[in-house]
Enzyme design. Structure first.
Site, PDB file in Angstrom:
ATOM      1  NE  ARG A 219      46.991  40.683  43.110  1.00  0.00           N
ATOM      2  CZ  ARG A 219      46.616  39.467  43.506  1.00  0.00           C
ATOM      3  NH1 ARG A 219      45.884  38.711  42.712  1.00  0.00           N
ATOM      4  NH2 ARG A 219      46.975  39.016  44.695  1.00  0.00           N
ATOM      5  CD  GLU A 221      43.914  40.155  38.076  1.00  0.00           C
ATOM      6  OE1 GLU A 221      42.892  40.576  38.659  1.00  0.00           O
ATOM      7  OE2 GLU A 221      44.534  39.140  38.429  1.00  0.00           O
ATOM      8  NE  ARG A 227      33.132  38.008  40.410  1.00  0.00           N
ATOM      9  CZ  ARG A 227      33.048  36.703  40.622  1.00  0.00           C
ATOM     10  NH1 ARG A 227      32.557  36.261  41.756  1.00  0.00           N
ATOM     11  NH2 ARG A 227      33.462  35.847  39.724  1.00  0.00           N
ATOM     12  CG  HIS A 228      37.264  41.566  39.187  1.00  0.00           C
ATOM     13  ND1 HIS A 228      36.189  40.883  38.676  1.00  0.00           N
ATOM     14  CD2 HIS A 228      38.158  40.621  39.591  1.00  0.00           C
ATOM     15  CE1 HIS A 228      36.418  39.578  38.750  1.00  0.00           C
ATOM     16  NE2 HIS A 228      37.595  39.403  39.309  1.00  0.00           N
ATOM     17  CD  GLU A 366      39.068  33.560  45.468  1.00  0.00           C
ATOM     18  OE1 GLU A 366      40.162  33.903  45.954  1.00  0.00           O
ATOM     19  OE2 GLU A 366      38.930  33.207  44.281  1.00  0.00           O
ATOM     20  CB  SER A 369      43.039  32.741  48.115  1.00  0.00           C
ATOM     21  OG  SER A 369      43.695  31.606  47.611  1.00  0.00           O
ATOM     22  NE  ARG A 417      36.164  40.052  44.793  1.00  0.00           N
ATOM     23  CZ  ARG A 417      36.321  39.091  43.898  1.00  0.00           C
ATOM     24  NH1 ARG A 417      36.266  37.819  44.288  1.00  0.00           N
ATOM     25  NH2 ARG A 417      36.552  39.369  42.636  1.00  0.00           N
TER      26      ARG A 417
END
Length: 443
Positions: A219, A221, A227-228, A366, A369, A417
């Site tokens: 990703r 981002e 946490r990323h 989270e 998903s 995570r």
């Protein structure tokens, strides 16, 4: 030089009562040298623990004693000798050496301390990860991560899932958007895959019925948080002839099984980290999106409108609410607005503004998903267009829906995570061997 000459036992395998007069050979790193004059102790460390090598001046060959005294910390050695019970020593024994073979001498000073007596900053540890991995706490995290992935494979295989692998170089974004790493693929542009999602669904058309994959996702981002990551490990499943509630049940039971297996198989590593785990109670609480918005608006200063996504503060508020109500850290948020879920999430037939999508949450963030997927090609094309995407770019994917696609559902959960929340680790980079984020590309 053979393995038999370099090592006969790991440190934790040596049992004095079973060996008698048998000689053993251990191999590893010099963790510590303590020279007390009349006696010298060398602590050797391997993957399983530590061995104490004891050299008494009056009983030891002077050359061997001098060799031991000169050993440099973190040098690699192989040591042969006799085993004696010693309750005060690591693993309950000491090794009286006959021979010390220096295999590779370490430079000095070390990039960082390996004994745990002097803490180092995370960046220092990651810059010298090879040294950081010699610390017991660090090693314990990755032993537990191994148990987590072993449990995932065991649980899903036992429940009829087939392990598969999907491409990581793709022509089309999985979910649209701009969070993509473009690469040059011969004479055209390609991307590192964000998710195995589209390929998992194609496999449902192929009739594999229940599949899982453990692999990297990418990703692009520009996060800079604890946490990323920009490269993470995703655990994904897809299953045919079922809905979102069916795969939610698979997910919660898998998480409970993982905790059971870690408790059973990694007790030593948990003890090193000072972590006491409790197996989550299933089923996990289901919180609707509407209820989640109400919880946030009634317990915080943040005011969310219907259709808003949930940020970090909102997730924490809901997590604390659920924890106070149930005593459990894991729960689901279900019945999300269709418009804020990916195009492949199935809307409810009787209320299409809501989707059959869900997130599995931990008290702090989270974790997963998922959704029942759209299996009707006309509806899928409509949803792709509604999100401003071009169906022609998804032709390889849509083709699989035109020749008999069964109803299906699935999810993805981030391995890092999951381990992070299990162990109460503050920074996700601590549970990745060589993390990739916006600032770190080496080592």
């Amino acid at each position: 030089m053979t393995l038999a000459n370099l090592r006969t036992h790991y440190a934790s395998q040596i049992k004095p009562e079973e060996l008698g007069d048998q000689k053993v050979t251990v191999a590893g790193w010099v963790h510590e040298v303590r020279d007390l004059g009349g006696i010298c102790f060398v602590v050797l460390r391997d993957r399983t623990g530590r061995s104490q090598i004891t050299l008494v001046k009056k009983k030891t060959d002077p050359e061997l004693l001098e060799q031991a005294r000169k050993l440099v910390r973190e040098s690699v050695v192989s040591i042969t000798g006799s085993v004696k019970p010693e309750g005060k020593a690591p693993n309950g024994y000491e090794l009286i050496p006959d021979e010390i073979t220096l295999l590779n001498e370490a430079d000095s000073p070390l990039p960082m301390d390996t004994t745990g007596k002097v803490e180092a900053e995370l960046d220092t540890r990651l810059d010298s990860r090879f040294i950081d991995l010699r610390r017991e706490r660090t090693t314990s995290i990755f032993k537990i991560r191994h148990e987590v992935l072993k449990a995932v494979r065991g649980y899903l295989t036992d429940n009829g899932f087939i392990e598969t692998s999907s491409p990581k170089v793709v022509a089309t974004a999985t979910e649209g958007g701009t969070s993509l790493f473009p690469i040059t693929y011969f004479d055209r542009e390609a991307f590192l895959n964000q998710s195995p999602q589209l390929f998992k669904q194609i496999l449902m058309s192929g009739g594999l019925d229940r599949v899982f994959e453990i692999g990297p996702i990418f990703r692009a981002e520009e996060h800079d948080t604890r946490r990323h990551l920009n490269e993470a490990t995703s655990i994904d499943i897809e299953a045919s002839f079922c809905d979102h509630f069916d795969v939610m049940e698979v997910l919660e039971n898998m998480v409970a099984y993982i905790y059971e297996q870690v408790i059973a198989n990694a007790s030593d590593s948990l003890a090193v980290l000072g972590v006491e785990l409790q197996v989550p109670q299933v089923p996990f609480k289901r919180v609707t999106y509407d209820e989640a918005i109400e919880i946030v608006n009634s317990t915080t200063d943040e005011m969310l409108n219907w259709g808003d996504d949930l940020g970090t503060a909102a997730e924490h508020a809901i997590g604390e609410y659920v924890f106070k109500e149930t005593g459990e850290s894991h729960y689901f948020i279900i019945d999300w607005p269709t418009e804020i879920k990916p195009f492949y999430a199935m809307p409810y037939e009787d209320n299409p503004i809501l989707s059959k999508g869900f997130d599995m949450m931990h008290r702090t963030m989270e974790l997963s998903s998922g959704a029942q997927r759209i299996h009707i090609p006309e509806l899928l094309i409509e949803r792709i267009e509604s999100q401003g995407l071009d169906p022609e770019g998804f032709e390889f994917y849509l083709k699989a829906f035109r020749y008999g696609m069964p109803p299906h559902a699935g999810w993805g959960i981030g391995c890092e995570r999951l381990v992070m929340t299990m162990l109460g680790v503050e920074n996700i980079r601590d549970v990745v061997l060589f993390p990739r984020d916006r600032r770190r590309l080496s080592p």
